[in-house]
Enzyme design. Sequence first.
Site, PDB file in Angstrom:
ATOM      1  N   ASP A   1      17.207  21.511  37.739  1.00  0.00           N
ATOM      2  CA  ASP A   1      16.819  22.072  36.440  1.00  0.00           C
ATOM      3  C   ASP A   1      17.987  22.143  35.474  1.00  0.00           C
ATOM      4  OD1 ASP A   1      18.175  24.091  37.796  1.00  0.00           O
ATOM      5  OD2 ASP A   1      16.383  25.269  38.162  1.00  0.00           O
TER       6      ASP A   1
ATOM      7  N   ASN B   1      12.434  36.710  42.425  1.00  0.00           N
ATOM      8  CA  ASN B   1      10.975  36.730  42.276  1.00  0.00           C
ATOM      9  C   ASN B   1      10.300  35.576  43.034  1.00  0.00           C
ATOM     10  OD1 ASN B   1      11.630  34.493  40.773  1.00  0.00           O
ATOM     11  ND2 ASN B   1      10.845  35.264  38.821  1.00  0.00           N
TER      12      ASN B   1
ATOM     13  N   HIS C   1      11.106  32.335  42.861  1.00  0.00           N
ATOM     14  CA  HIS C   1      11.065  31.025  42.202  1.00  0.00           C
ATOM     15  C   HIS C   1      11.944  30.014  42.939  1.00  0.00           C
ATOM     16  CE1 HIS C   1      14.587  31.900  39.137  1.00  0.00           C
ATOM     17  NE2 HIS C   1      15.059  31.440  40.277  1.00  0.00           N
TER      18      HIS C   1
HETATM   19  P1  PGA Z   1      21.260  32.689  42.499  1.00  0.00           P
HETATM   20  O1  PGA Z   1      19.952  32.020  41.939  1.00  0.00           O
HETATM   21  O2  PGA Z   1      21.793  31.778  43.533  1.00  0.00           O
HETATM   22  O3  PGA Z   1      22.165  32.810  41.322  1.00  0.00           O
HETATM   23  O4  PGA Z   1      20.852  34.013  43.067  1.00  0.00           O
HETATM   24  C1  PGA Z   1      19.064  31.432  42.836  1.00  0.00           C
HETATM   25  C2  PGA Z   1      17.890  30.906  42.079  1.00  0.00           C
HETATM   26  O5  PGA Z   1      17.516  31.523  41.062  1.00  0.00           O
HETATM   27  O6  PGA Z   1      17.335  29.888  42.492  1.00  0.00           O
END
Ligand code: PGA
Length: 245
Positions: free
Chosen positions: A67, A136, A138
Amino acid sequence: MKIIHAKDYEDMSRKAASIIAAQVILKPNCVLGLATGTTPIGTYQNLVEACKNGDCDFSEVSTYNLDEYRGLDHDDPQSYHFFMRDNLFDHVNIDLANTHVPDGSNPDAAAACAEYDKIVAEAGYTDLQLLGIGNNGHIGFNEPDDHFSAGTHCVDLTESTIQANSRLFEKEEDVPRQAYTMGTQTIMYSRMILVVANGEKKAQAVHDMCFGPIAPSCPASILQLHPNCVVVADDAALSMCEGLY
Ligand code: PGA
């Protein structure tokens, strides 16, 4: 799903990097799906070390990231283009021409997403997709929804994601509100999935991913249906899964 218990962040990072390095050794011209965020940084540091030691040769590897924020130039320090160069690409012997990240600088969302779908499909999809998981649930920027997504698309980030990501920006208002993300179906086309997770904040999401109902309210739960998905998570991230695996 195979769950691998790591002691802590360092242990998780070493284990995840070893799995990726093994993939590169087994198939030197493999296609890796890569992720950004705080979680994979240690994994990338270990891969940089492995490359320096001559244990992992990226010269034939190609990569496709999940992304990118919409509206950020490739050189913007908050962009995922910049993150990948800073954390991995500039420190290993990869050919930058073989690295791909959705083009957040293209304001034409439909064109940027269609182009990304085209090149990922032409590459034959990924051999191994590295994933973090959001608080959450995702994966990529596929946020909780009432359906699972298919190909690359433009998403409105949820309040929970904006808040979680604001720690990396000066002010919460600076966090872009939209992103282009590879879709869930494209992620599922990967021959192998490797999820990394650490810390207590991820415990509920990791539980729901591995043991909750398969539902778009937790996008990562669809990984239960993947035939070759490995989760490497530390004590704290697995704290709600005790006795379940
Ligand atoms: P993070 O994000 O590694 O910064 O916790 C993970 C994600 O949102 O996929």
